[in-house]
Design a protein around this motif. Structure first.
Motif, PDB file in Angstrom:
ATOM      1  N   GLN A 189       0.823  -1.209   0.000  1.00 32.99           N
ATOM      2  CA  GLN A 189       0.000   0.000   0.000  1.00 32.99           C
ATOM      3  C   GLN A 189       0.857   1.258   0.000  1.00 32.99           C
ATOM      4  O   GLN A 189       0.508   2.251  -0.658  1.00 32.99           O
ATOM      5  N   ALA A 190       1.985   1.218   0.709  1.00 32.35           N
ATOM      6  CA  ALA A 190       2.895   2.368   0.707  1.00 32.35           C
ATOM      7  C   ALA A 190       3.478   2.594  -0.689  1.00 32.35           C
ATOM      8  O   ALA A 190       3.578   3.735  -1.160  1.00 32.35           O
ATOM      9  N   ASN A 191       3.828   1.514  -1.367  1.00 30.52           N
ATOM     10  CA  ASN A 191       4.381   1.635  -2.723  1.00 30.52           C
ATOM     11  C   ASN A 191       3.311   2.052  -3.729  1.00 30.52           C
ATOM     12  O   ASN A 191       3.614   2.759  -4.703  1.00 30.52           O
ATOM     13  N   ILE A 192       2.096   1.609  -3.507  1.00 29.75           N
ATOM     14  CA  ILE A 192       0.987   2.063  -4.361  1.00 29.75           C
ATOM     15  C   ILE A 192       0.769   3.557  -4.176  1.00 29.75           C
ATOM     16  O   ILE A 192       0.595   4.307  -5.152  1.00 29.75           O
ATOM     17  N   ASP A 193       0.777   4.014  -2.922  1.00 32.16           N
ATOM     18  CA  ASP A 193       0.599   5.443  -2.653  1.00 32.16           C
ATOM     19  C   ASP A 193       1.708   6.266  -3.317  1.00 32.16           C
ATOM     20  O   ASP A 193       1.448   7.344  -3.863  1.00 32.16           O
ATOM     21  N   TYR A 194       2.926   5.755  -3.268  1.00 27.34           N
ATOM     22  CA  TYR A 194       4.037   6.462  -3.899  1.00 27.34           C
ATOM     23  C   TYR A 194       3.839   6.530  -5.414  1.00 27.34           C
ATOM     24  O   TYR A 194       4.059   7.579  -6.030  1.00 27.34           O
ATOM     25  N   THR A 195       3.405   5.425  -6.001  1.00 29.07           N
ATOM     26  CA  THR A 195       3.163   5.395  -7.445  1.00 29.07           C
ATOM     27  C   THR A 195       2.041   6.358  -7.820  1.00 29.07           C
ATOM     28  O   THR A 195       2.109   7.033  -8.851  1.00 29.07           O
ATOM     29  N   LEU A 196       1.013   6.419  -6.994  1.00 29.51           N
ATOM     30  CA  LEU A 196      -0.089   7.351  -7.240  1.00 29.51           C
ATOM     31  C   LEU A 196       0.389   8.799  -7.180  1.00 29.51           C
ATOM     32  O   LEU A 196      -0.106   9.652  -7.930  1.00 29.51           O
ATOM     33  N   SER A 197       1.369   9.087  -6.325  1.00 26.99           N
ATOM     34  CA  SER A 197       1.923  10.439  -6.268  1.00 26.99           C
ATOM     35  C   SER A 197       2.697  10.762  -7.548  1.00 26.99           C
ATOM     36  O   SER A 197       2.664  11.900  -8.042  1.00 26.99           O
ATOM     37  N   LEU A 198       3.376   9.747  -8.104  1.00 31.52           N
ATOM     38  CA  LEU A 198       4.068   9.929  -9.385  1.00 31.52           C
ATOM     39  C   LEU A 198       3.066  10.195 -10.503  1.00 31.52           C
ATOM     40  O   LEU A 198       3.302  11.028 -11.390  1.00 31.52           O
ATOM     41  N   ILE A 199       1.959   9.477 -10.452  1.00 29.77           N
ATOM     42  CA  ILE A 199       0.899   9.663 -11.458  1.00 29.77           C
ATOM     43  C   ILE A 199       0.319  11.068 -11.364  1.00 29.77           C
ATOM     44  O   ILE A 199       0.071  11.726 -12.383  1.00 29.77           O
ATOM     45  N   LYS A 200       0.112  11.549 -10.150  1.00 33.62           N
ATOM     46  CA  LYS A 200      -0.427  12.897  -9.957  1.00 33.62           C
ATOM     47  C   LYS A 200       0.485  13.949 -10.588  1.00 33.62           C
ATOM     48  O   LYS A 200       0.012  14.884 -11.251  1.00 33.62           O
ATOM     49  N   THR A 201       1.795  13.764 -10.406  1.00 34.56           N
ATOM     50  CA  THR A 201       2.757  14.696 -10.998  1.00 34.56           C
ATOM     51  C   THR A 201       2.713  14.635 -12.519  1.00 34.56           C
ATOM     52  O   THR A 201       2.736  15.671 -13.202  1.00 34.56           O
ATOM     53  N   PHE A 202       2.644  13.405 -13.058  1.00 34.12           N
ATOM     54  CA  PHE A 202       2.590  13.255 -14.511  1.00 34.12           C
ATOM     55  C   PHE A 202       1.341  13.917 -15.079  1.00 34.12           C
ATOM     56  O   PHE A 202       1.409  14.622 -16.099  1.00 34.12           O
ATOM     57  N   GLU A 203       0.205  13.677 -14.453  1.00 39.61           N
ATOM     58  CA  GLU A 203      -1.051  14.246 -14.959  1.00 39.61           C
ATOM     59  C   GLU A 203      -1.028  15.772 -14.918  1.00 39.61           C
ATOM     60  O   GLU A 203      -1.541  16.436 -15.829  1.00 39.61           O
ATOM     61  N   LYS A 204      -0.426  16.334 -13.887  1.00 40.35           N
ATOM     62  CA  LYS A 204      -0.317  17.789 -13.791  1.00 40.35           C
ATOM     63  C   LYS A 204       0.538  18.340 -14.916  1.00 40.35           C
ATOM     64  O   LYS A 204       0.160  19.311 -15.586  1.00 40.35           O
ATOM     65  N   ASP A 205       1.679  17.723 -15.150  1.00 40.69           N
ATOM     66  CA  ASP A 205       2.580  18.166 -16.229  1.00 40.69           C
ATOM     67  C   ASP A 205       1.973  17.936 -17.599  1.00 40.69           C
ATOM     68  O   ASP A 205       2.158  18.731 -18.523  1.00 40.69           O
ATOM     69  N   ALA A 206       1.234  16.826 -17.752  1.00 37.34           N
ATOM     70  CA  ALA A 206       0.604  16.518 -19.037  1.00 37.34           C
ATOM     71  C   ALA A 206      -0.456  17.552 -19.376  1.00 37.34           C
ATOM     72  O   ALA A 206      -0.599  17.956 -20.528  1.00 37.34           O
ATOM     73  N   ALA A 207      -1.203  17.988 -18.366  1.00 37.59           N
ATOM     74  CA  ALA A 207      -2.227  19.008 -18.586  1.00 37.59           C
ATOM     75  C   ALA A 207      -1.592  20.325 -19.010  1.00 37.59           C
ATOM     76  O   ALA A 207      -2.093  21.011 -19.917  1.00 37.59           O
ATOM     77  N   GLN A 208      -0.471  20.662 -18.393  1.00 36.93           N
ATOM     78  CA  GLN A 208       0.236  21.887 -18.781  1.00 36.93           C
ATOM     79  C   GLN A 208       0.811  21.775 -20.171  1.00 36.93           C
ATOM     80  O   GLN A 208       0.791  22.730 -20.944  1.00 36.93           O
ATOM     81  N   SER A 209       1.296  20.590 -20.529  1.00 33.53           N
ATOM     82  CA  SER A 209       1.854  20.362 -21.864  1.00 33.53           C
ATOM     83  C   SER A 209       0.780  20.533 -22.925  1.00 33.53           C
ATOM     84  O   SER A 209       1.016  21.109 -23.982  1.00 33.53           O
ATOM     85  N   LYS A 210      -0.422  20.033 -22.619  1.00 34.82           N
ATOM     86  CA  LYS A 210      -1.530  20.147 -23.578  1.00 34.82           C
ATOM     87  C   LYS A 210      -1.936  21.592 -23.758  1.00 34.82           C
ATOM     88  O   LYS A 210      -2.248  22.041 -24.860  1.00 34.82           O
ATOM     89  N   GLU A 211      -1.914  22.361 -22.638  1.00 33.00           N
ATOM     90  CA  GLU A 211      -2.263  23.775 -22.716  1.00 33.00           C
ATOM     91  C   GLU A 211      -1.257  24.543 -23.571  1.00 33.00           C
ATOM     92  O   GLU A 211      -1.637  25.394 -24.365  1.00 33.00           O
ATOM     93  N   ARG A 212       0.012  24.186 -23.412  1.00 35.99           N
ATOM     94  CA  ARG A 212       1.052  24.855 -24.221  1.00 35.99           C
ATOM     95  C   ARG A 212       0.913  24.534 -25.697  1.00 35.99           C
ATOM     96  O   ARG A 212       1.280  25.335 -26.555  1.00 35.99           O
ATOM     97  N   GLY A 213       0.346  23.349 -25.978  1.00 37.35           N
ATOM     98  CA  GLY A 213       0.221  22.943 -27.373  1.00 37.35           C
ATOM     99  C   GLY A 213      -0.933  23.567 -28.101  1.00 37.35           C
ATOM    100  O   GLY A 213      -1.069  23.434 -29.304  1.00 37.35           O
ATOM    101  N   LYS A 214      -1.821  24.227 -27.353  1.00 38.20           N
ATOM    102  CA  LYS A 214      -2.981  24.847 -28.017  1.00 38.20           C
ATOM    103  C   LYS A 214      -2.584  26.092 -28.785  1.00 38.20           C
ATOM    104  O   LYS A 214      -1.677  26.808 -28.409  1.00 38.20           O
TER     105      LYS A 214
END
Length: 214
Positions: A189-214
């Motif tokens: 569960q601790a490793n899952i939580d850590y992976t979920l935190s990595l996913i949160k960072t990726f999704e945040k950066d991906a959203a910004q990347s998409k905004e820059r591409g508009k």
């Protein structure tokens, strides 16, 4: 038409196609990561539920002994202990299926990384993929303990009735397996939580990347 204008005219469709391809890779990455977040959250809940079932075993055992001191209920496939074992086995089957989803998503993420899309943060995806390797290792360890505990429990109840001192020793061995399962579950569960935190960072950066591409 000048050579410069002709070159620009021919280059434009190529740039458009390339941009579409990159956007498609980003969308694929975002979709897979979203699916992964859902699967990991589900698996974390499964770990918690498994621990809850294990905590209920001593009470289930006591209730069955009060109803039948010889513990013949388990042999008859009835009683609290038998029901508890059944739901744990069903839950483990569910966890196996969820883990298969996680492994398949990992393969998709690795495939996307190999494409090296310009607007995809491939280094983040790689870290997520490597974190999933630990999550998978945790689950593999848990599965070994689950299979061991099932075997131990079935042997224990098949051998009943037995002397009280032997019963205590046998129960101690089974409880040690439960303890190992709890340790692995907490680590998973601790490793899952850590992976979920990595996913949160990726999704945040991906959203910004998409905004820059508009």
């Amino acid at each position: 038409m000048s050579k410069k204008r002709l070159f620009s005219f021919l280059l434009l469709p190529l740039l458009l196609l390339t941009a579409c391809g990159i956007t498609e890779e980003l969308e694929q990455a975002k979709n897979n990561v979203a699916d992964l977040k859902s699967a990991l959250t589900e698996q974390s809940d499964n770990y918690q539920q498994l621990s809850a079932y294990i905590e209920e075993i001593p009470e289930a055992f006591q209730l069955d002994r009060e109803e039948d001191p010889d513990m013949g209920l388990f042999a008859d496939e009835t009683g609290e202990v038998f029901d508890n074992l059944q739901v744990r086995q069903e839950l483990h089957s569910t966890m196996i299926n969820t883990q298969k989803k996680i492994k398949n998503i990992k393969k998709e993420l690795d495939r996307i990384v190999k494409k090296n899309g310009a607007d995809v943060n491939n280094s983040q995806l790689t870290i997520i993929s490597r974190s999933l390797e630990i999550v998978t290792s945790n689950f593999d360890s848990l599965s070994v303990y689950v299979e061991t505990s099932v075997s131990q429990e079935q042997q224990f109840y098949d051998d009943l009735p037995m002397k009280e001192e032997n019963m205590d020793d046998e129960l101690s061995i089974i409880q040690r397996t439960y303890g190992a399962m709890d340790i692995v579950s907490e680590e998973a569960q601790a490793n899952i939580d850590y992976t979920l935190s990595l996913i949160k960072t990726f999704e945040k950066d991906a959203a910004q990347s998409k905004e820059r591409g508009k």
